[in-house]
Write an enzyme that holds these catalytic residues in place. Sequence first.
Site, PDB file in Angstrom:
ATOM      1  N   GLY A 109       1.153  -1.079   0.090  1.00 51.94           N
ATOM      2  CA  GLY A 109      -0.512   0.013  -0.217  1.00 51.94           C
ATOM      3  C   GLY A 109       0.731   1.098  -0.017  1.00 51.94           C
ATOM      4  O   GLY A 109       2.517   0.876  -0.456  1.00 51.94           O
ATOM      5  N   TYR A 139      -4.844   8.110  -5.467  1.00 54.20           N
ATOM      6  CA  TYR A 139      -3.991   7.169  -5.434  1.00 54.20           C
ATOM      7  C   TYR A 139      -4.221   6.189  -4.162  1.00 54.20           C
ATOM      8  O   TYR A 139      -3.779   4.928  -4.378  1.00 54.20           O
ATOM      9  CB  TYR A 139      -2.873   7.712  -6.152  1.00 54.20           C
ATOM     10  CG  TYR A 139      -1.083   6.662  -5.628  1.00 54.20           C
ATOM     11  CD1 TYR A 139      -0.953   5.765  -6.807  1.00 54.20           C
ATOM     12  CD2 TYR A 139      -0.162   7.240  -4.317  1.00 54.20           C
ATOM     13  CE1 TYR A 139       0.355   5.136  -5.703  1.00 54.20           C
ATOM     14  CE2 TYR A 139       0.643   6.688  -3.693  1.00 54.20           C
ATOM     15  CZ  TYR A 139       1.355   5.104  -4.786  1.00 54.20           C
ATOM     16  OH  TYR A 139       2.308   5.056  -4.580  1.00 54.20           O
ATOM     17  N   PRO A 166       4.091   0.958   3.651  1.00 57.01           N
ATOM     18  CA  PRO A 166       5.172   1.968   3.587  1.00 57.01           C
ATOM     19  C   PRO A 166       4.815   3.217   3.338  1.00 57.01           C
ATOM     20  O   PRO A 166       4.803   3.483   2.579  1.00 57.01           O
ATOM     21  CB  PRO A 166       5.751   1.800   2.083  1.00 57.01           C
ATOM     22  CG  PRO A 166       5.368   0.569   1.088  1.00 57.01           C
ATOM     23  CD  PRO A 166       3.727   0.480   2.060  1.00 57.01           C
ATOM     24  N   ASN A 168       6.986   7.484   2.297  1.00 59.51           N
ATOM     25  CA  ASN A 168       8.366   7.829   1.478  1.00 59.51           C
ATOM     26  C   ASN A 168       9.039   7.084   1.255  1.00 59.51           C
ATOM     27  O   ASN A 168      10.040   7.565   2.474  1.00 59.51           O
ATOM     28  CB  ASN A 168       7.724   9.346   1.073  1.00 59.51           C
ATOM     29  CG  ASN A 168       6.792   9.815   0.675  1.00 59.51           C
ATOM     30  OD1 ASN A 168       5.986   9.905   1.897  1.00 59.51           O
ATOM     31  ND2 ASN A 168       6.658  10.793   0.767  1.00 59.51           N
ATOM     32  N   LEU A 169       9.846   6.522   0.333  1.00 55.96           N
ATOM     33  CA  LEU A 169      10.787   5.805  -0.111  1.00 55.96           C
ATOM     34  C   LEU A 169      12.299   7.039  -0.968  1.00 55.96           C
ATOM     35  O   LEU A 169      11.328   7.708  -1.323  1.00 55.96           O
ATOM     36  CB  LEU A 169      10.544   4.799  -0.777  1.00 55.96           C
ATOM     37  CG  LEU A 169       9.124   3.965  -0.724  1.00 55.96           C
ATOM     38  CD1 LEU A 169       9.074   2.174  -1.461  1.00 55.96           C
ATOM     39  CD2 LEU A 169       9.883   3.340   1.433  1.00 55.96           C
ATOM     40  N   ASP A 272       1.371  21.541  -0.955  1.00 59.13           N
ATOM     41  CA  ASP A 272       2.762  21.440   0.157  1.00 59.13           C
ATOM     42  C   ASP A 272       2.248  20.272   0.096  1.00 59.13           C
ATOM     43  O   ASP A 272       2.855  19.096   0.389  1.00 59.13           O
ATOM     44  CB  ASP A 272       2.682  22.175   1.341  1.00 59.13           C
ATOM     45  CG  ASP A 272       3.146  23.330   1.815  1.00 59.13           C
ATOM     46  OD1 ASP A 272       3.842  23.336   0.805  1.00 59.13           O
ATOM     47  OD2 ASP A 272       2.544  24.086   2.516  1.00 59.13           O
TER      48      ASP A 272
HETATM   49  N1  LIG Z   1       8.578   4.690  -4.080  1.00 57.90           N
HETATM   50  C1  LIG Z   1       8.235   4.901  -2.868  1.00 57.90           C
HETATM   51  O1  LIG Z   1       8.763   6.024  -2.305  1.00 57.90           O
HETATM   52  C2  LIG Z   1       6.087   4.425  -2.586  1.00 57.90           C
HETATM   53  C3  LIG Z   1       5.978   4.389  -1.279  1.00 57.90           C
HETATM   54  C4  LIG Z   1       5.289   4.456  -0.386  1.00 57.90           C
HETATM   55  C5  LIG Z   1       4.534   2.811  -1.475  1.00 57.90           C
HETATM   56  N2  LIG Z   1       5.663   3.076  -2.606  1.00 57.90           N
HETATM   57  C6  LIG Z   1       4.443   1.629  -3.118  1.00 57.90           C
HETATM   58  O2  LIG Z   1       6.154   0.503  -3.933  1.00 57.90           O
HETATM   59  C7  LIG Z   1       5.591   0.159  -5.093  1.00 57.90           C
HETATM   60  C8  LIG Z   1       7.053   0.615  -5.903  1.00 57.90           C
HETATM   61  O3  LIG Z   1       6.628   1.976  -5.883  1.00 57.90           O
HETATM   62  P1  LIG Z   1       8.416   2.098  -7.244  1.00 57.90           P
HETATM   63  O4  LIG Z   1       8.715   3.062  -6.240  1.00 57.90           O
HETATM   64  O5  LIG Z   1       9.510   0.649  -6.813  1.00 57.90           O
HETATM   65  O6  LIG Z   1       8.002   2.086  -8.513  1.00 57.90           O
HETATM   66  P2  LIG Z   1       8.555   2.062  -9.743  1.00 57.90           P
HETATM   67  O7  LIG Z   1      10.119   2.397  -9.597  1.00 57.90           O
HETATM   68  O8  LIG Z   1       7.904   3.578 -10.441  1.00 57.90           O
HETATM   69  O9  LIG Z   1       8.311   0.439 -10.292  1.00 57.90           O
HETATM   70  C9  LIG Z   1       7.018   0.052 -10.763  1.00 57.90           C
HETATM   71  C10 LIG Z   1       7.105  -0.770 -11.520  1.00 57.90           C
HETATM   72  O10 LIG Z   1       5.248  -1.493 -11.467  1.00 57.90           O
HETATM   73  C11 LIG Z   1       5.199  -1.844 -13.014  1.00 57.90           C
HETATM   74  N3  LIG Z   1       4.013  -1.108 -13.369  1.00 57.90           N
HETATM   75  C12 LIG Z   1       3.390   0.054 -13.948  1.00 57.90           C
HETATM   76  N4  LIG Z   1       2.460  -0.428 -14.815  1.00 57.90           N
HETATM   77  C13 LIG Z   1       2.102  -2.130 -15.057  1.00 57.90           C
HETATM   78  C14 LIG Z   1       0.926  -2.666 -15.326  1.00 57.90           C
HETATM   79  N5  LIG Z   1       0.047  -2.227 -15.774  1.00 57.90           N
HETATM   80  N6  LIG Z   1       1.472  -3.685 -15.938  1.00 57.90           N
HETATM   81  C15 LIG Z   1       2.920  -4.074 -14.962  1.00 57.90           C
HETATM   82  N7  LIG Z   1       3.568  -3.560 -14.391  1.00 57.90           N
HETATM   83  C16 LIG Z   1       3.713  -2.367 -14.230  1.00 57.90           C
HETATM   84  C17 LIG Z   1       6.245  -0.748 -13.844  1.00 57.90           C
HETATM   85  O11 LIG Z   1       6.941  -1.496 -15.116  1.00 57.90           O
HETATM   86  P3  LIG Z   1       7.085  -1.506 -16.156  1.00 57.90           P
HETATM   87  O12 LIG Z   1       8.378   0.306 -15.978  1.00 57.90           O
HETATM   88  O13 LIG Z   1       7.408  -2.046 -17.488  1.00 57.90           O
HETATM   89  O14 LIG Z   1       6.260   0.128 -16.661  1.00 57.90           O
HETATM   90  C18 LIG Z   1       7.619  -0.661 -12.758  1.00 57.90           C
HETATM   91  O15 LIG Z   1       8.355  -1.772 -12.291  1.00 57.90           O
HETATM   92  C19 LIG Z   1       4.173   0.844  -5.192  1.00 57.90           C
HETATM   93  O16 LIG Z   1       3.766   0.130  -4.983  1.00 57.90           O
HETATM   94  C20 LIG Z   1       3.708   1.878  -4.369  1.00 57.90           C
HETATM   95  O17 LIG Z   1       2.185   2.045  -4.801  1.00 57.90           O
HETATM   96  C21 LIG Z   1       5.828   3.629  -2.983  1.00 57.90           C
END
Ligand SMILES: NC(=O)c1ccc[n+]([C@@H]2O[C@H](COP(=O)([O-])OP(=O)(O)OC[C@H]3O[C@@H](n4cnc5c(N)ncnc54)[C@H](OP(=O)(O)O)[C@@H]3O)[C@@H](O)[C@H]2O)c1
Length: 317
Positions: A109, A139, A166, A168-169, A272
């Site tokens: 989430g 979202y 999680p 913010n990462l 913000d």
């Molecule tokens: N980053 C943060 O700060 C943060 C904080 C809290 C929670 N999260 C959660 O952690 C998870 C990972 O985040 P992240 O930052 O690593 O994101 P990310 O780098 O953007 O990675 C997202 C991944 O999802 C895949 N994806 C997106 N649409 C898709 C689709 N239609 N079919 C198959 N694959 C799809 C992308 O593949 P392609 O590149 O091949 O499209 C990519 O590998 C998410 O669920 C996010 O909500 C992230």
Amino acid sequence: MSTWWSGKRVTVTGGRGFLGSSLVQMIEEAGGRVATFSSSEYNLTQQADVARMYHDQRPEIVIHLAARVGGIGANQDNPGSFFYENAIMGIEVMEQARQTGVSKFVQIGTVCAYPKFARIPFSEDELWNGYPEETNAPYGLAKKMLLVQAQAYRQQYGFNAIYLLPVNLYGPGDSIDLRNSHVIPALIRKCLEAKRAGAPTVDVWGTGSATREFLYVDDAARGIVLAAERYDKPDPVNLGSSEEISIRDLVTLIAQLTGFKGEIVFDATKPDGQPRRKLNVERAMREFGFTSETPFQIGLKNTIDWFSRKTAVPSVA
Ligand SMILES: NC(=O)c1ccc[n+]([C@@H]2O[C@H](COP(=O)([O-])OP(=O)(O)OC[C@H]3O[C@@H](n4cnc5c(N)ncnc54)[C@H](OP(=O)(O)O)[C@@H]3O)[C@@H](O)[C@H]2O)c1
């Protein structure tokens, strides 16, 4: 490291993304047989592709990370597609996991699911006490429905789905594209580019008074690994560091670490986002022994070094 993962077939959706890359490496090191793929191989918004993915990979464990994500600007520009894609992907990926007999399902989430004015520090019990901050509500709510799905499936079908939130990462490997990057890579990029160009100022969205909490990407991956191994309950669990920092202090720190000596100008006409973020992280500690380990300054330094190498800007400090 435990032997829990040895030989298990694990599908990590989004496994080639920012968090996914770190997580996949950790599971492989623990002996798991991990399948990853891009959205062009299996587009998880399409029911038929989800079915084909389960048919081809036959996972015992699924960790669903795939999502459409971004910072405030990306969320504001794409509220409809962020809602639709995140909801439909999660619903189909979890439903077909149940149908195909997956033994453990981990849904990732987001802190964006919390109410805009949740009491500090955010406890998991506060999740339903209000509407999220408007810029990231579509979202956050799309992903929050997957908590409802996980709990309902456990209740009706005995399906072992858990739900992690999680904060913010940040860390090496994050998106550096200003159109969809999060606050830390965006600020690093702005400071490094301004320094390189000799620009006198850096513009920052918002008033600087909002606060955020950050978790280093490898810590988040370790939290997911521990939860997958040890946690089998319906209640959602925060993954965070519980360290709160204002955007103003964050920019000052990033300016220092990147060597940018000019002026920081806050653009108060830009949003913000959520006023404050700080998680209560006791449940993760109690239930599966997770705490954040990377000191923020070390994590930031690693991120800046990675960013400098990637953009060929000379490293500093
Ligand atoms: N980053 C943060 O700060 C943060 C904080 C809290 C929670 N999260 C959660 O952690 C998870 C990972 O985040 P992240 O930052 O690593 O994101 P990310 O780098 O953007 O990675 C997202 C991944 O999802 C895949 N994806 C997106 N649409 C898709 C689709 N239609 N079919 C198959 N694959 C799809 C992308 O593949 P392609 O590149 O091949 O499209 C990519 O590998 C998410 O669920 C996010 O909500 C992230």
